[in-house]
Write a protein that holds these residues in place. Structure first.
Motif, PDB file in Angstrom:
ATOM      1  N   UNK A 404       0.838  -1.194   0.000  1.00  0.00           N
ATOM      2  CA  UNK A 404       0.000   0.000   0.000  1.00  0.00           C
ATOM      3  C   UNK A 404       0.870   1.239   0.000  1.00  0.00           C
ATOM      4  N   UNK A 405       0.303   2.341  -0.459  1.00  0.00           N
ATOM      5  CA  UNK A 405       1.013   3.619  -0.475  1.00  0.00           C
ATOM      6  C   UNK A 405       0.002   4.746  -0.353  1.00  0.00           C
ATOM      7  N   UNK A 406       0.428   5.830   0.297  1.00  0.00           N
ATOM      8  CA  UNK A 406      -0.412   7.015   0.463  1.00  0.00           C
ATOM      9  C   UNK A 406       0.417   8.258   0.219  1.00  0.00           C
ATOM     10  N   UNK A 407      -0.158   9.237  -0.488  1.00  0.00           N
ATOM     11  CA  UNK A 407       0.488  10.532  -0.674  1.00  0.00           C
ATOM     12  C   UNK A 407      -0.468  11.624  -0.219  1.00  0.00           C
ATOM     13  N   UNK A 451      -0.514  35.997   5.091  1.00  0.00           N
ATOM     14  CA  UNK A 451      -0.799  34.652   5.599  1.00  0.00           C
ATOM     15  C   UNK A 451       0.388  34.080   6.367  1.00  0.00           C
ATOM     16  N   UNK A 452       0.071  33.294   7.380  1.00  0.00           N
ATOM     17  CA  UNK A 452       1.103  32.538   8.077  1.00  0.00           C
ATOM     18  C   UNK A 452       1.500  31.345   7.201  1.00  0.00           C
ATOM     19  N   UNK A 453       2.679  30.807   7.451  1.00  0.00           N
ATOM     20  CA  UNK A 453       3.280  29.705   6.700  1.00  0.00           C
ATOM     21  C   UNK A 453       3.755  30.172   5.326  1.00  0.00           C
ATOM     22  N   UNK A 454       4.458  29.291   4.645  1.00  0.00           N
ATOM     23  CA  UNK A 454       5.198  29.646   3.433  1.00  0.00           C
ATOM     24  C   UNK A 454       4.642  28.879   2.242  1.00  0.00           C
ATOM     25  N   UNK A 455       3.970  29.591   1.355  1.00  0.00           N
ATOM     26  CA  UNK A 455       3.418  28.954   0.167  1.00  0.00           C
ATOM     27  C   UNK A 455       4.465  28.538  -0.846  1.00  0.00           C
ATOM     28  N   UNK A 456       5.725  28.998  -0.673  1.00  0.00           N
ATOM     29  CA  UNK A 456       6.804  28.621  -1.594  1.00  0.00           C
ATOM     30  C   UNK A 456       7.543  27.366  -1.124  1.00  0.00           C
ATOM     31  N   UNK A 457       7.097  26.768  -0.019  1.00  0.00           N
ATOM     32  CA  UNK A 457       7.730  25.561   0.526  1.00  0.00           C
ATOM     33  C   UNK A 457       6.675  24.459   0.621  1.00  0.00           C
ATOM     34  N   UNK A 458       6.300  23.852  -0.512  1.00  0.00           N
ATOM     35  CA  UNK A 458       5.260  22.818  -0.493  1.00  0.00           C
ATOM     36  C   UNK A 458       5.665  21.656   0.401  1.00  0.00           C
ATOM     37  N   UNK A 459       4.673  21.034   1.003  1.00  0.00           N
ATOM     38  CA  UNK A 459       4.925  19.963   1.973  1.00  0.00           C
ATOM     39  C   UNK A 459       4.231  18.683   1.543  1.00  0.00           C
ATOM     40  N   UNK A 460       4.914  17.560   1.754  1.00  0.00           N
ATOM     41  CA  UNK A 460       4.352  16.240   1.475  1.00  0.00           C
ATOM     42  C   UNK A 460       4.489  15.363   2.707  1.00  0.00           C
ATOM     43  N   UNK A 461       3.454  14.574   2.981  1.00  0.00           N
ATOM     44  CA  UNK A 461       3.446  13.620   4.093  1.00  0.00           C
ATOM     45  C   UNK A 461       2.973  12.279   3.541  1.00  0.00           C
ATOM     46  N   UNK A 462       3.920  11.438   3.161  1.00  0.00           N
ATOM     47  CA  UNK A 462       3.617  10.205   2.442  1.00  0.00           C
ATOM     48  C   UNK A 462       4.058   8.987   3.254  1.00  0.00           C
ATOM     49  N   UNK A 463       3.539   7.840   2.887  1.00  0.00           N
ATOM     50  CA  UNK A 463       4.043   6.589   3.453  1.00  0.00           C
ATOM     51  C   UNK A 463       3.799   5.445   2.486  1.00  0.00           C
ATOM     52  N   UNK A 464       4.497   4.372   2.694  1.00  0.00           N
ATOM     53  CA  UNK A 464       4.246   3.119   1.977  1.00  0.00           C
ATOM     54  C   UNK A 464       4.507   1.974   2.945  1.00  0.00           C
ATOM     55  N   UNK A 493       7.980   6.046   6.153  1.00  0.00           N
ATOM     56  CA  UNK A 493       7.270   7.288   6.387  1.00  0.00           C
ATOM     57  C   UNK A 493       8.125   8.450   5.893  1.00  0.00           C
ATOM     58  N   UNK A 494       7.567   9.304   5.029  1.00  0.00           N
ATOM     59  CA  UNK A 494       8.337  10.376   4.397  1.00  0.00           C
ATOM     60  C   UNK A 494       7.657  11.714   4.627  1.00  0.00           C
ATOM     61  N   UNK A 495       8.463  12.689   5.018  1.00  0.00           N
ATOM     62  CA  UNK A 495       7.966  14.060   5.111  1.00  0.00           C
ATOM     63  C   UNK A 495       8.916  14.973   4.356  1.00  0.00           C
ATOM     64  N   UNK A 496       8.361  15.770   3.440  1.00  0.00           N
ATOM     65  CA  UNK A 496       9.141  16.726   2.655  1.00  0.00           C
ATOM     66  C   UNK A 496       8.639  18.130   2.942  1.00  0.00           C
ATOM     67  N   UNK A 497       9.545  19.060   3.186  1.00  0.00           N
ATOM     68  CA  UNK A 497       9.191  20.440   3.494  1.00  0.00           C
ATOM     69  C   UNK A 497       9.932  20.918   4.722  1.00  0.00           C
ATOM     70  N   UNK A 498      10.327  22.165   4.723  1.00  0.00           N
ATOM     71  CA  UNK A 498      11.126  22.709   5.823  1.00  0.00           C
ATOM     72  C   UNK A 498      10.314  23.291   6.955  1.00  0.00           C
ATOM     73  N   UNK A 499       8.987  23.117   6.937  1.00  0.00           N
ATOM     74  CA  UNK A 499       8.114  23.694   7.963  1.00  0.00           C
ATOM     75  C   UNK A 499       8.363  25.196   8.092  1.00  0.00           C
ATOM     76  N   UNK A 500       8.543  25.838   6.944  1.00  0.00           N
ATOM     77  CA  UNK A 500       8.791  27.273   6.934  1.00  0.00           C
ATOM     78  C   UNK A 500       7.541  28.020   7.394  1.00  0.00           C
TER      79      UNK A 500
END
Length: 628
Positions: A404-407, A451-464, A493-500
């Motif tokens: 299984x995989x989730x994005x 706005x709070x947070x950074x729209x130029x730093x997209x975030x991904x929270x995936x797993x397989x 478990x994968x997380x991409x993004x700097x939490x900017x």
């Protein structure tokens, strides 16, 4: 006996030969004992089961001790037939629950006796399982006025704290606290896909409410095959096809004007403060359409199931302080596709895919109080898929494999401008001088200017995930029955993004100007900040202006891989005692960029449980469980 243990050893050696991805139980077990009128066990009895949920039929034959086990059956309503030459055939109807073992015992009579035979199945034994939890079916959910999401359904179970009637009793909405555990530390599965957000512990919406067939909540006494939790397990399956063409259609209606106004929306701004104008809810009629359709492509060979959810909803929102109306419109077209194929006697493979694209006009994060602090046109890509195999290898040997995989991701959920003047401002209840009255007044906490947070730093929270397991059934007259299971699992478990926190790298902490107790707006309708110099010695003074410099690595990545091995024995000793004896070994390894320091660790987790029925009649049951 030696040959049986040799077979088990061979199974374990095959399991340790490689690792594949998945977890959880999406099937049910049927077990029991067949005896004659004197209570003596009957070997050689053929048990045949059929169900609208099952392709074809499955059979098992009782052992010398009269015991039988049919593992890996799709949950649903079953017809169970008992047959032996010289004995009168018997049949009984029974519902098999998701992730559970159901016991059906039978007493058979010889054909020369004219009376009808007796089948013991009306009152299931309380010793079917040492696991504590609940199974909630679609029929129950449809009859109740509750939220039909997995979290809303699971809130019906004992030992669970979550959202009830729209009121969250957990740190973050849509979380669950199971059995007193942390709301972040559950294992949430839909069709074998881990749908849990790896930051907030909430579920991604990889489901269509009308397609949910059954929801299982496990709170204690949980098998070692489940991992990645300290609280409990939420296990959900959706419908599959059948030999009959069946479908459903549903329309849910909401409208902003149907909701009562809050005191703030009615104009209340505090005692002694001039009332503001009434702000009515605005928005068109919102409709959420759901449809399902399932049936045969080839009878008893290939089934299909389709489901869809088409939603365009508008939720009214009034920003605090300014009262600006920001109705949030969400467009969501959510399809699900499922195929089930019968590869042969007792060999089944199933694939499921669901897409959950979420598109909105606005997103309201960290309490925006003026329009520039509202992020526009955010999207939330979200997909999941799973492939499951189950197969009967011999009369006592059963195998399972899953992948299984989730994005899940965030896009355009924050600011995009880089100039320091375009930084978000946080009022944080700081005090400021009212320019009309000269009084020192506290401002309402909130975000303004950007706005709070950074729209130029997209975030991904995936797993397989991957999962491979084998189970072996062992029966003896002296020591009862053993359903022994061993397996391997890998979870990535994968997380991409700097939490900017901001596109400019800066956040200002300062109040906005007040005039006669009301917020002061500039010609463009924006809140006007008030800057008050301060020093380090005035840090505790709640009127000075502060500035935060958020330094982050955009696009940073954190991968955590957990490899696990488990072995579990579900042991029914007799009508008084049953046990669950298991253990799980987990080893986690992390790889990270952007200055993040990963943590590598390993754990050995025992899973022990015992159930005692003193009278062997199902009236009372005592459970003792332990997990490390």
């Amino acid at each position: 006996m030696k040959s049986r243990f040799l077979v088990l050893a061979m199974v374990l050696s095959v399991l340790t030969a490689g690792i594949v991805y998945g977890q959880g139980t999406q099937t049910a077990n049927l077990e029991g004992t067949v005896t004659d009128q004197s209570g003596a066990p009957l070997p050689g009895v053929t048990i045949t089961v059929s169900s609208p949920s099952l392709m074809g039929q499955r059979t098992a034959v009782t052992t010398r001790a009269g015991d039988y086990l049919l593992p890996g059956l799709p949950p649903g309503d079953y017809k169970i037939q008992f047959g032996l030459e010289g004995m009168r055939a018997a049949d009984v109807k029974k519902t098999l629950n998701l992730g559970s073992s159901t016991r059906v015992d039978a007493t058979m009579k010889i054909t020369s006796v004219s009376e009808a035979i007796t089948v013991t199945a009306s009152s299931p034994s309380v010793l079917e399982s040492t696991t504590v939890g609940a199974n909630i079916k679609k029929e129950t959910v449809d009859a109740l006025p509750i939220v039909r999401t997995p979290v809303g359904i699971a809130s019906l179970s004992g030992g669970v704290t979550g959202d009830m009637a729209g009121r969250s009793r957990t740190p973050v909405a849509n979380q669950l606290s199971i059995n007193g555990g942390m709301a972040y530390d559950n294992n949430m599965l839909i069709n074998g896909v881990n749908v849990q957000d790896n930051i907030f512990g909430t579920t991604n919406n990889l489901f269509i409410e009308d397609a949910i067939q059954e929801t299982q909540v496990l709170t204690s006494g949980i098998s070692a095959e489940y991992g990645h939790f300290t609280g409990g397990v939420l296990n959900v399956i959706t419908k599959s096809g059948s030999n009959q063409l069946q479908g459903s259609f549903r329309d849910d209606l909401t409208k902003a004007g149907w909701l009562a106004l809050t005191p703030y929306e009615k104009g209340f701004r505090g005692n002694g403060v001039t009332a503001a104008a009434l702000v009515p809810h605005k928005g068109k009629l919102s409709q959420v359409y759901e449809a399902t359709l399932g049936g045969p492509i080839m009878r008893d060979r290939i089934w299909f199931f389709l489901a869809g959810r088409d939603a365009k909803t508008t939720v009214p929102n009034s920003l605090a302080v300014t009262g600006i109306q920001v109705p949030v419109t969400t467009k969501n077209r959510r399809p699900e596709f499922k195929l089930t194929a019968n590869l042969g006697s007792g060999q089944t493979i199933q694939g499921d895919y669901i897409n959950n694209p979420d598109i909105r006009n606005y997103t309201l994060q960290v309490g925006p109080i003026d329009l520039p602090a509202v992020a526009s046109n955010p999207t939330f890509p979200n997909k999941g898929y799973a492939v499951n195999y189950s197969g009967v290898l011999t009369s006592t040997l059963f195998a399972e494999a899953r992948y299984s995989a989730k994005t899940f991701g965030f896009r355009n959920t924050g600011g995009t401008l880089r100039g320091i003047v375009d930084s978000p401002f946080r009022s944080l209840g700081k005090k400021t001088i009212d320019i009309t009255t000269g009084k020192l007044l506290a401002t309402t906490s909130g975000t303004y200017n950007a706005p709070y947070f950074d729209g130029t730093d997209p975030e991904d929270r995936n797993n397989k995930q991957a999962f491979l397991a084998g189970s072996y059934f062992l029966s003896s007259q002296s020591f009862g029955t053993h359903d022994m299971k061993a397996g391997l699992e890998r979870f990535v478990d994968t997380r991409t993004g700097g939490n900017s926190q901001t596109a400019t790298n800066f956040v200002f902490y300062t109040p906005y100007a007040l005039s006669d107790g009301k917020p002061l707006l500039d010609a463009q309708g924006h809140l006007v900040p008030v800057f008050t110099p301060g020093t380090n010695t005035t840090f505790g003074n709640n009127s000075y202006t502060g500035i935060g410099n958020w330094i982050s690595t955009r696009g940073a990545k954190l991968d955590t891989t957990t490899n696990s091995f488990f072995i579990n024995d579900r042991w029914n000793l007799n009508s008084h005692w049953s046990f669950n004896l298991g253990g799980r070994y987990e080893k986690a390894k992390s790889n990270a960029t952007g200055g993040i320091i990963g943590v590598d660790t390993s754990n050995a987790v025992p899973r022990l449980a015992a159930s005692f029925d003193p009278a062997a009649n199902g009236r009372f049951k005592f459970d003792v469980t332990y997990a490390g």
